[in-house]
Each structure stands twice: as C-alpha cells, then as structure tokens.
Design a protein around this motif. Sequence first.
Motif, mmCIF file in Angstrom:
data_model
loop_
_atom_site.group_PDB
_atom_site.id
_atom_site.type_symbol
_atom_site.label_atom_id
_atom_site.label_comp_id
_atom_site.label_asym_id
_atom_site.label_seq_id
_atom_site.Cartn_x
_atom_site.Cartn_y
_atom_site.Cartn_z
ATOM 1 N N ASP A 24 0.847 -1.187 0.000
ATOM 2 C CA ASP A 24 0.000 0.000 0.000
ATOM 3 C C ASP A 24 0.888 1.245 0.000
ATOM 4 O O ASP A 24 2.015 1.218 0.496
ATOM 5 C CB ASP A 24 -0.886 -0.012 1.257
ATOM 6 N N ASN A 25 0.396 2.333 -0.577
ATOM 7 C CA ASN A 25 1.147 3.594 -0.550
ATOM 8 C C ASN A 25 1.129 4.167 0.860
ATOM 9 O O ASN A 25 0.083 4.246 1.504
ATOM 10 C CB ASN A 25 0.538 4.614 -1.515
ATOM 11 N N VAL A 26 2.305 4.583 1.323
ATOM 12 C CA VAL A 26 2.451 5.168 2.653
ATOM 13 C C VAL A 26 2.992 6.575 2.477
ATOM 14 O O VAL A 26 3.937 6.795 1.719
ATOM 15 C CB VAL A 26 3.416 4.325 3.518
ATOM 16 N N ASP A 27 2.397 7.526 3.184
ATOM 17 C CA ASP A 27 2.878 8.906 3.156
ATOM 18 C C ASP A 27 4.049 9.032 4.117
ATOM 19 O O ASP A 27 3.921 8.753 5.308
ATOM 20 C CB ASP A 27 1.770 9.875 3.566
ATOM 21 N N VAL A 28 5.186 9.444 3.581
ATOM 22 C CA VAL A 28 6.378 9.639 4.400
ATOM 23 C C VAL A 28 6.641 11.132 4.439
ATOM 24 O O VAL A 28 7.032 11.732 3.440
ATOM 25 C CB VAL A 28 7.593 8.892 3.813
ATOM 26 N N GLY A 29 6.380 11.749 5.588
ATOM 27 C CA GLY A 29 6.567 13.189 5.730
ATOM 28 C C GLY A 29 8.035 13.563 5.742
ATOM 29 O O GLY A 29 8.922 12.729 5.950
ATOM 30 N N GLY A 30 8.290 14.826 5.536
ATOM 31 C CA GLY A 30 9.650 15.324 5.529
ATOM 32 C C GLY A 30 10.321 15.233 6.880
ATOM 33 O O GLY A 30 11.540 15.314 6.996
ATOM 34 N N ARG A 31 9.557 15.030 7.943
ATOM 35 C CA ARG A 31 10.128 14.940 9.284
ATOM 36 C C ARG A 31 10.839 13.609 9.514
ATOM 37 O O ARG A 31 11.568 13.460 10.480
ATOM 38 C CB ARG A 31 9.054 15.177 10.337
ATOM 39 N N TYR A 32 10.609 12.634 8.644
ATOM 40 C CA TYR A 32 11.269 11.341 8.789
ATOM 41 C C TYR A 32 12.606 11.378 8.066
ATOM 42 O O TYR A 32 12.670 11.545 6.853
ATOM 43 C CB TYR A 32 10.411 10.207 8.218
ATOM 44 N N ALA A 33 13.669 11.191 8.819
ATOM 45 C CA ALA A 33 15.016 11.193 8.252
ATOM 46 C C ALA A 33 15.412 9.761 7.906
ATOM 47 O O ALA A 33 14.719 8.800 8.253
ATOM 48 C CB ALA A 33 15.998 11.780 9.255
ATOM 49 N N HIS A 34 16.550 9.640 7.243
ATOM 50 C CA HIS A 34 17.102 8.333 6.892
ATOM 51 C C HIS A 34 17.338 7.527 8.180
ATOM 52 O O HIS A 34 17.962 7.992 9.115
ATOM 53 C CB HIS A 34 18.424 8.509 6.130
ATOM 54 N N GLY A 35 16.782 6.326 8.248
ATOM 55 C CA GLY A 35 16.963 5.459 9.410
ATOM 56 C C GLY A 35 15.843 5.536 10.433
ATOM 57 O O GLY A 35 15.790 4.704 11.338
ATOM 58 N N ASP A 36 14.963 6.533 10.323
ATOM 59 C CA ASP A 36 13.841 6.634 11.257
ATOM 60 C C ASP A 36 12.868 5.476 11.033
ATOM 61 O O ASP A 36 12.821 4.884 9.956
ATOM 62 C CB ASP A 36 13.093 7.949 11.071
ATOM 63 N N GLN A 37 12.098 5.190 12.064
ATOM 64 C CA GLN A 37 11.097 4.129 11.941
ATOM 65 C C GLN A 37 9.702 4.732 12.030
ATOM 66 O O GLN A 37 9.482 5.716 12.727
ATOM 67 C CB GLN A 37 11.293 3.085 13.020
ATOM 68 N N MET A 38 8.804 4.100 11.300
ATOM 69 C CA MET A 38 7.404 4.521 11.296
ATOM 70 C C MET A 38 6.540 3.281 11.152
ATOM 71 O O MET A 38 7.052 2.166 11.054
ATOM 72 C CB MET A 38 7.152 5.520 10.153
ATOM 73 N N GLN A 39 5.245 3.490 11.116
ATOM 74 C CA GLN A 39 4.317 2.375 10.997
ATOM 75 C C GLN A 39 3.469 2.548 9.752
ATOM 76 O O GLN A 39 3.060 3.667 9.419
ATOM 77 C CB GLN A 39 3.420 2.319 12.228
ATOM 78 N N CYS A 40 3.193 1.438 9.079
ATOM 79 C CA CYS A 40 2.294 1.472 7.925
ATOM 80 C C CYS A 40 0.881 1.747 8.426
ATOM 81 O O CYS A 40 0.433 1.157 9.407
ATOM 82 C CB CYS A 40 2.346 0.138 7.173
ATOM 83 N N ASN A 54 16.514 12.186 -3.518
ATOM 84 C CA ASN A 54 15.134 12.661 -3.379
ATOM 85 C C ASN A 54 14.132 11.526 -3.222
ATOM 86 O O ASN A 54 12.963 11.770 -2.982
ATOM 87 C CB ASN A 54 14.750 13.511 -4.594
ATOM 88 N N SER A 55 14.572 10.297 -3.407
ATOM 89 C CA SER A 55 13.634 9.180 -3.311
ATOM 90 C C SER A 55 13.628 8.585 -1.903
ATOM 91 O O SER A 55 14.597 8.688 -1.158
ATOM 92 C CB SER A 55 13.993 8.099 -4.330
ATOM 93 N N VAL A 56 12.525 7.972 -1.580
ATOM 94 C CA VAL A 56 12.336 7.348 -0.271
ATOM 95 C C VAL A 56 11.928 5.897 -0.498
ATOM 96 O O VAL A 56 11.096 5.595 -1.356
ATOM 97 C CB VAL A 56 11.238 8.073 0.539
ATOM 98 N N ARG A 57 12.544 5.028 0.284
ATOM 99 C CA ARG A 57 12.192 3.616 0.229
ATOM 100 C C ARG A 57 11.899 3.138 1.639
ATOM 101 O O ARG A 57 12.520 3.615 2.601
ATOM 102 C CB ARG A 57 13.368 2.826 -0.345
ATOM 103 N N LEU A 58 10.950 2.251 1.777
ATOM 104 C CA LEU A 58 10.601 1.710 3.086
ATOM 105 C C LEU A 58 11.021 0.249 3.160
ATOM 106 O O LEU A 58 10.812 -0.516 2.219
ATOM 107 C CB LEU A 58 9.093 1.830 3.329
#
Length: 175
Positions: A24-40, A54-58
Amino acid sequence: MAQKSKLVQTDKFVTHARCPNCRDNVDVGGRYAHGDQMQCSNCHSGLKVVRQGNSVRLLIADLAPLREELKALNKRIFDVDRELARARASWGIGINGLGVGVVYVLVKVALEEQTIDRTMIAVAVAISVAVGLVLEGANYTFLAKRRQMNELSEEIASLRAEAKALQQKIKESSR
C-alpha cells in the motif's frame, strides 16, 4: 509558534513509498530522516525509512517475525511433501485384489471341493495382482488418491510461492 510553522513546512515535502509488507502507498513526511522508523497505516508493520537523494524507500524494520514465519512455512512444505510421497506410495484400494485372490481359493476349495495345488495358487496370485492393479489404476486415475495428490501438489505450490515472497521481503529489507 516558530516550531509549528517549521513542522508544517517540512510536512509539505510528503513523499509516497510502498509498504514492503502490504504494498500500500504510505505517506512519508519530511520529518522522517534516513533510518527513522514509522508504521504502515494499513497493515501496521514497523517500517524503516531509507532516503536516497530525493527518493524514499521503506524497509521492514524487524525481520525476526518474517524469519520465523519462513521457518514455519518450510516445515509445512516438508510435511506436505512427505504426505504427498506417502500418498503416491500407498496401495489404497488396490490391496483389495489380495482379498479377491483369497476368495477365489476359498470358493474353489469350499464349493467345488478342489484341493489346493500349485496351479490354483498361481491362478489366485494372478487374479490378485490383476484386480489390484486395475483397482489401483482406477483409484489413481479417477478416485480419491488422484484428488488427494492434486490437492497436496497445489498446497505445496502455494506454500512455495508464499515462501518465495517472504524470502524476497527479507532480502529487500536486509539490504
């Protein structure tokens, strides 16, 4: 108030990335830096943010549950493979040919009052083998044995596909 406007400003740079678990598409805000963790937001799995330019991968953050699930799948595949081998090797209803051979001998001895000799035993064995092969052939071709073997083969194929998908998820997330 300056902090609030900063947060709003960084959230303007929302990028979308696919969850490796549910796709599923997940919105990754600019506040998430490289290595941060979030939840789907869909499947609630823990994700690690990987920024490359400029790209983001989860990636999946914790691989232990996936590895345990893969281990359980491989054990199930082994068990179903063994069950399929047993189904292929079993005699099924073909063993009833032996009973037909014994009935032949009993009829000859009891009703026709013949003595048991080599010829009668040879004929009984031939009848047993022929009837057993015909019954087993019918069972293999039309009846339960064929259906059971097909079901087990399909289950093995789906389990292997699921294991392959899990291996791919683990491989992608361990990079």
